[in-house]
Enzyme design. Structure first.
Site, PDB file in Angstrom:
ATOM      1  N   ASP A 148       0.807  -1.219   0.000  1.00 47.24           N
ATOM      2  CA  ASP A 148       0.000   0.000   0.000  1.00 47.24           C
ATOM      3  C   ASP A 148       0.843   1.274   0.000  1.00 47.24           C
ATOM      4  O   ASP A 148       2.050   1.232   0.238  1.00 47.24           O
ATOM      5  CB  ASP A 148      -0.961   0.000   1.198  1.00 47.24           C
ATOM      6  N   ASN A 163      -7.591  -2.640  14.231  1.00 52.72           N
ATOM      7  CA  ASN A 163      -8.982  -2.949  13.872  1.00 52.72           C
ATOM      8  C   ASN A 163      -9.080  -4.202  12.995  1.00 52.72           C
ATOM      9  O   ASN A 163     -10.126  -4.476  12.425  1.00 52.72           O
ATOM     10  CB  ASN A 163      -9.623  -1.756  13.154  1.00 52.72           C
ATOM     11  N   HIS A 212      -7.331  -4.755  10.217  1.00 54.73           N
ATOM     12  CA  HIS A 212      -7.082  -4.573   8.779  1.00 54.73           C
ATOM     13  C   HIS A 212      -5.811  -5.286   8.340  1.00 54.73           C
ATOM     14  O   HIS A 212      -4.895  -5.508   9.130  1.00 54.73           O
ATOM     15  CB  HIS A 212      -7.077  -3.090   8.378  1.00 54.73           C
ATOM     16  N   GLU A 261      -9.788  -1.918   5.316  1.00 55.20           N
ATOM     17  CA  GLU A 261     -10.405  -1.626   6.597  1.00 55.20           C
ATOM     18  C   GLU A 261     -11.630  -2.526   6.810  1.00 55.20           C
ATOM     19  O   GLU A 261     -12.143  -3.118   5.839  1.00 55.20           O
ATOM     20  CB  GLU A 261     -10.828  -0.156   6.629  1.00 55.20           C
TER      21      GLU A 261
HETATM   22  C1  F6R Z   1       1.409  -1.499   6.076  1.00 54.51           C
HETATM   23  C2  F6R Z   1       0.099  -2.145   6.166  1.00 54.51           C
HETATM   24  C3  F6R Z   1      -0.677  -2.128   7.437  1.00 54.51           C
HETATM   25  C4  F6R Z   1       0.177  -2.411   8.669  1.00 54.51           C
HETATM   26  C5  F6R Z   1      -0.693  -2.352   9.930  1.00 54.51           C
HETATM   27  C6  F6R Z   1       0.148  -2.531  11.177  1.00 54.51           C
HETATM   28  O1  F6R Z   1       1.948  -1.651   4.786  1.00 54.51           O
HETATM   29  O2  F6R Z   1      -0.361  -2.649   5.205  1.00 54.51           O
HETATM   30  O3  F6R Z   1      -1.697  -3.106   7.354  1.00 54.51           O
HETATM   31  O4  F6R Z   1       0.772  -3.660   8.557  1.00 54.51           O
HETATM   32  O5  F6R Z   1      -1.344  -1.127  10.009  1.00 54.51           O
HETATM   33  O6  F6R Z   1       1.036  -1.458  11.305  1.00 54.51           O
HETATM   34  P1  F6R Z   1       2.208  -1.498  12.360  1.00 54.51           P
HETATM   35  O7  F6R Z   1       3.113  -2.580  11.947  1.00 54.51           O
HETATM   36  O8  F6R Z   1       2.881  -0.147  12.226  1.00 54.51           O
HETATM   37  O9  F6R Z   1       1.592  -1.718  13.688  1.00 54.51           O
END
Ligand code: F6R
Length: 241
Positions: free
Chosen positions: A67, A135, A137, A142
């Site tokens: 992403d 959450n 995701h 989301e």
């Molecule tokens: C990042 C992504 C997100 C993160 C998630 C956890 O490329 O796709 O799904 O993996 O938000 O983020 P962290 O690792 O910062 O807790």
């Protein structure tokens, strides 16, 4: 689904780095699906060290990131393109032309999503590395995202914006509100999936992903249906299992 519980972030990072290094050793021209954020930082640091020692080479590896924020150019220090260069690509022997990430400043987001979806379809991933949002995701899919979604532009949820504010000087108002993300259906098409989660803030999401109903309300729950999915979680993230 295989769940490995380790003591802490250092062990989680070592487990993830060893997993990815083994994939590359077995298949030097593999395509790796990569993630950004805090979860993979330690893993990337170790992969850089393995590469510097000559234990592993990324010379023939291709990468596809999950992403990117909408509105941030690749040279913006808050962009995921910048994150990947700084924390991995600049420190390993990968050919930058073989690294792919959605373009968050493309003139047409719709065309950019279609271009990226074609790329994802053309480059089967040997493994997709994932973090998990508080959450539930995965990528920036989301809660509520259809489980068969393909690359699309999303409105980030309030939870996600707050969780990512730390990277923007603690200010939620500085966090971009939109992103382009690989879809859940595309994440699921990777041959193997490795999800890493650390810390008590992830405990509920990990529980919902592993033990909850398979539902768009917790996008990561779909991973229960993947044929080769491994979770490496530390004790705090596993505390509700
Ligand atoms: C990042 C992504 C997100 C993160 C998630 C956890 O490329 O796709 O799904 O993996 O938000 O983020 P962290 O690792 O910062 O807790």
């Amino acid at each position: 689904m295989k769940i490995t519980v380790v003591q802490n972030y250092a062990e989680l990072s070592a487990g993830a780095a060893e997993y990815i290094a083994a994939v590359v050793a077995d298949r030097p021209n593999a395509t790796l699906g990569l993630a950004t954020g805090n979860s993979p930082l330690g893993c990337y640091k170790l992969l850089c060290e393995y590469c510097a020692r000559g234990d592993i080479s990324f010379a023939h590896v291709t990468t596809l990131n999950l992403d990117e924020y909408v509105g941030l150019t690749a040279d913006n220090a808050d962009s995921y393109a910048y994150f990947m260069r700084k924390n991995l690509f600049d420190n390993i022997d990968i050919d930058p032309r073989n690294t792919h990430i959605p373009n968050g400043v493309a003139p047409s987001l719709q065309q950019e999503c279609a271009r990226y979806a074609r790329l994802v379809g053309a480059l089967p991933r040997a493994v997709q590395l994932l973090g998990i949002g508080v959450n539930g995701h995965i990528g920036f899919n989301e809660p509520g995202t259809p489980l068969n979604s393909v690359t699309h532009a999303v409105q980030l949820s309030y939870d996600t914006i707050c969780a990512n504010a730390a990277h923007f000087g603690g200010s939620a108002t500085r966090v971009p509100t939109r992103a382009i993300t690989m879809g859940i259906g595309e994440i699921m098409s990777a041959e193997r999936i490795l999800l890493i989660a650390s810390g008590s803030a992830k405990a509920q999401a990990v529980k919902d992903a592993v033990r909850g109903d398979i539902s768009p309300l917790c996008p990561a729950s779909v991973l229960q249906t993947h044929a080769d999915c491994t979770f490496i979680v530390d004790e705090q993230a596993a505390s509700l299992l």
